[in-house]
Scaffold this motif. Structure first.
Motif, mmCIF file in Angstrom:
data_model
loop_
_atom_site.group_PDB
_atom_site.id
_atom_site.type_symbol
_atom_site.label_atom_id
_atom_site.label_comp_id
_atom_site.label_asym_id
_atom_site.label_seq_id
_atom_site.Cartn_x
_atom_site.Cartn_y
_atom_site.Cartn_z
ATOM 1 N N MET A 32 -78.475 17.370 -30.460
ATOM 2 C CA MET A 32 -78.601 18.832 -30.530
ATOM 3 C C MET A 32 -77.546 19.507 -29.668
ATOM 4 S SD MET A 32 -82.603 19.874 -30.698
ATOM 5 C CE MET A 32 -83.323 18.662 -29.630
ATOM 6 N N TYR A 33 -77.318 18.963 -28.489
ATOM 7 C CA TYR A 33 -76.315 19.551 -27.597
ATOM 8 C C TYR A 33 -74.928 19.478 -28.235
ATOM 9 C CZ TYR A 33 -73.742 20.827 -23.470
ATOM 10 O OH TYR A 33 -72.912 21.476 -22.607
ATOM 11 N N ARG A 34 -74.597 18.320 -28.827
ATOM 12 C CA ARG A 34 -73.289 18.173 -29.481
ATOM 13 C C ARG A 34 -73.162 19.137 -30.661
ATOM 14 N NH1 ARG A 34 -74.372 12.638 -28.498
ATOM 15 N NH2 ARG A 34 -75.129 12.413 -30.624
ATOM 16 N N THR A 35 -74.221 19.303 -31.429
ATOM 17 C CA THR A 35 -74.202 20.220 -32.568
ATOM 18 C C THR A 35 -74.012 21.654 -32.108
ATOM 19 O OG1 THR A 35 -75.627 18.747 -33.833
ATOM 20 C CG2 THR A 35 -75.506 21.026 -34.570
ATOM 21 N N LEU A 36 -74.720 22.043 -31.049
ATOM 22 C CA LEU A 36 -74.559 23.398 -30.516
ATOM 23 C C LEU A 36 -73.146 23.625 -30.006
ATOM 24 C CD1 LEU A 36 -77.918 23.843 -28.587
ATOM 25 C CD2 LEU A 36 -77.210 25.039 -30.656
ATOM 26 N N ALA A 37 -72.581 22.625 -29.353
ATOM 27 C CA ALA A 37 -71.208 22.747 -28.861
ATOM 28 C C ALA A 37 -70.236 22.906 -30.024
ATOM 29 C CB ALA A 37 -70.836 21.530 -28.020
ATOM 30 N N GLU A 38 -70.429 22.115 -31.067
ATOM 31 C CA GLU A 38 -69.552 22.189 -32.234
ATOM 32 C C GLU A 38 -69.692 23.533 -32.944
ATOM 33 O OE1 GLU A 38 -68.356 19.500 -36.117
ATOM 34 O OE2 GLU A 38 -70.177 19.011 -35.000
ATOM 35 N N ASN A 39 -70.918 24.021 -33.083
ATOM 36 C CA ASN A 39 -71.146 25.304 -33.749
ATOM 37 C C ASN A 39 -70.596 26.485 -32.963
ATOM 38 O OD1 ASN A 39 -72.379 24.041 -35.876
ATOM 39 N ND2 ASN A 39 -74.454 24.444 -35.179
ATOM 40 N N SER A 40 -70.471 26.317 -31.647
ATOM 41 C CA SER A 40 -69.929 27.400 -30.835
ATOM 42 C C SER A 40 -68.413 27.342 -30.738
ATOM 43 C CB SER A 40 -70.541 27.380 -29.431
ATOM 44 O OG SER A 40 -70.104 26.225 -28.738
ATOM 45 N N GLY A 41 -67.799 26.372 -31.418
ATOM 46 C CA GLY A 41 -66.346 26.292 -31.448
ATOM 47 C C GLY A 41 -65.756 25.354 -30.419
ATOM 48 N N SER A 42 -66.600 24.686 -29.647
ATOM 49 C CA SER A 42 -66.121 23.738 -28.646
ATOM 50 C C SER A 42 -65.974 22.354 -29.263
ATOM 51 C CB SER A 42 -67.101 23.649 -27.475
ATOM 52 O OG SER A 42 -67.265 24.890 -26.861
ATOM 53 N N ASN A 43 -65.223 21.521 -28.590
ATOM 54 C CA ASN A 43 -65.119 20.127 -29.004
ATOM 55 C C ASN A 43 -66.372 19.417 -28.498
ATOM 56 O OD1 ASN A 43 -64.602 17.377 -29.215
ATOM 57 N ND2 ASN A 43 -62.424 17.630 -28.813
ATOM 58 N N PRO A 44 -67.197 18.840 -29.387
ATOM 59 C CA PRO A 44 -68.461 18.242 -28.946
ATOM 60 C C PRO A 44 -68.273 17.075 -27.984
ATOM 61 C CG PRO A 44 -68.101 17.847 -31.285
ATOM 62 C CD PRO A 44 -67.027 18.768 -30.827
ATOM 63 N N ILE A 45 -67.209 16.317 -28.149
ATOM 64 C CA ILE A 45 -66.972 15.189 -27.252
ATOM 65 C C ILE A 45 -66.617 15.697 -25.860
ATOM 66 C CG2 ILE A 45 -65.495 13.179 -26.799
ATOM 67 C CD1 ILE A 45 -65.314 12.864 -29.878
ATOM 68 N N ASP A 46 -65.725 16.695 -25.795
ATOM 69 C CA ASP A 46 -65.351 17.272 -24.502
ATOM 70 C C ASP A 46 -66.564 17.892 -23.810
ATOM 71 O OD1 ASP A 46 -62.729 16.498 -24.868
ATOM 72 O OD2 ASP A 46 -62.053 18.483 -25.541
ATOM 73 N N ALA A 47 -67.404 18.571 -24.578
ATOM 74 C CA ALA A 47 -68.595 19.197 -24.004
ATOM 75 C C ALA A 47 -69.548 18.142 -23.453
ATOM 76 C CB ALA A 47 -69.301 20.059 -25.049
ATOM 77 N N SER A 48 -69.737 17.050 -24.190
ATOM 78 C CA SER A 48 -70.624 15.976 -23.730
ATOM 79 C C SER A 48 -70.083 15.316 -22.470
ATOM 80 C CB SER A 48 -70.793 14.913 -24.823
ATOM 81 O OG SER A 48 -71.482 15.437 -25.922
ATOM 82 N N VAL A 49 -68.777 15.046 -22.463
ATOM 83 C CA VAL A 49 -68.161 14.420 -21.290
ATOM 84 C C VAL A 49 -68.267 15.342 -20.082
ATOM 85 C CG1 VAL A 49 -65.966 13.641 -20.316
ATOM 86 C CG2 VAL A 49 -66.630 12.934 -22.613
ATOM 87 N N SER A 50 -68.045 16.630 -20.302
ATOM 88 C CA SER A 50 -68.103 17.601 -19.218
ATOM 89 C C SER A 50 -69.497 17.669 -18.596
ATOM 90 C CB SER A 50 -67.691 18.976 -19.741
ATOM 91 O OG SER A 50 -67.886 19.959 -18.773
ATOM 92 N N ILE A 51 -70.514 17.746 -19.420
ATOM 93 C CA ILE A 51 -71.875 17.847 -18.885
ATOM 94 C C ILE A 51 -72.296 16.546 -18.219
ATOM 95 C CG2 ILE A 51 -73.062 17.268 -21.037
ATOM 96 C CD1 ILE A 51 -74.351 19.756 -18.489
ATOM 97 N N LYS A 52 -71.906 15.398 -18.777
ATOM 98 C CA LYS A 52 -72.262 14.122 -18.148
ATOM 99 C C LYS A 52 -71.563 13.970 -16.797
ATOM 100 C CE LYS A 52 -73.640 11.635 -22.249
ATOM 101 N NZ LYS A 52 -73.465 10.490 -23.120
ATOM 102 N N LYS A 53 -70.323 14.445 -16.707
ATOM 103 C CA LYS A 53 -69.608 14.410 -15.421
ATOM 104 C C LYS A 53 -70.303 15.317 -14.418
ATOM 105 C CE LYS A 53 -65.079 15.027 -13.294
ATOM 106 N NZ LYS A 53 -65.622 15.528 -12.082
ATOM 107 N N SER A 54 -70.709 16.499 -14.854
ATOM 108 C CA SER A 54 -71.427 17.419 -13.967
ATOM 109 C C SER A 54 -72.739 16.812 -13.503
ATOM 110 C CB SER A 54 -71.705 18.739 -14.677
ATOM 111 O OG SER A 54 -70.512 19.414 -14.952
ATOM 112 N N MET A 55 -73.425 16.114 -14.388
ATOM 113 C CA MET A 55 -74.688 15.476 -14.022
ATOM 114 C C MET A 55 -74.447 14.358 -13.012
ATOM 115 S SD MET A 55 -76.610 15.416 -17.725
ATOM 116 C CE MET A 55 -77.773 14.183 -17.227
#
Length: 94
Positions: A32-55
């Motif tokens: 769901m997070y990847r889909t939301l990132a993709e729908n908002s115009g972001s790269n889903p892989i970059d968004a996932s990597v970014s949040i995992k790094k923040s975590m």
């Protein structure tokens, strides 16, 4: 992503089918997070990597990383779809 991580942590302490179900639920949350990132115009892989790094760095700003309105709407629709499928299943397999 935070919810998925918590589910995965709890899955470690369980056995059997519950572990598989929890892992599937965590994967669905990440999806769901990847889909939301993709729908908002972001790269889903970059968004996932970014949040995992923040975590991993324990540096999480929930307002920046989780679009809560979209997520709650998506969860509500997913729940309604699941309930509809269960009702259909009950009708077809009494």
């Amino acid at each position: 992503m935070v919810i998925a991580e918590k589910i995965r942590q709890h899955a470690i302490s369980t056995n059997g089918k519950e572990t598989l179900a929890m892992d599937g639920a965590a994967e669905a949350m990440e999806s769901m997070y990847r889909t939301l990132a993709e729908n908002s115009g972001s790269n889903p892989i970059d968004a996932s990597v970014s949040i995992k790094k923040s975590m991993a760095d324990k540096n999480i700003e929930m307002k920046r990383n989780v679009p809560t309105i979209q997520l709650s709407s998506m969860l509500k629709r997913a729940m309604e779809s699941s309930i509809g499928m269960l009702r259909t299943d009950e009708v077809l397999n009494p």
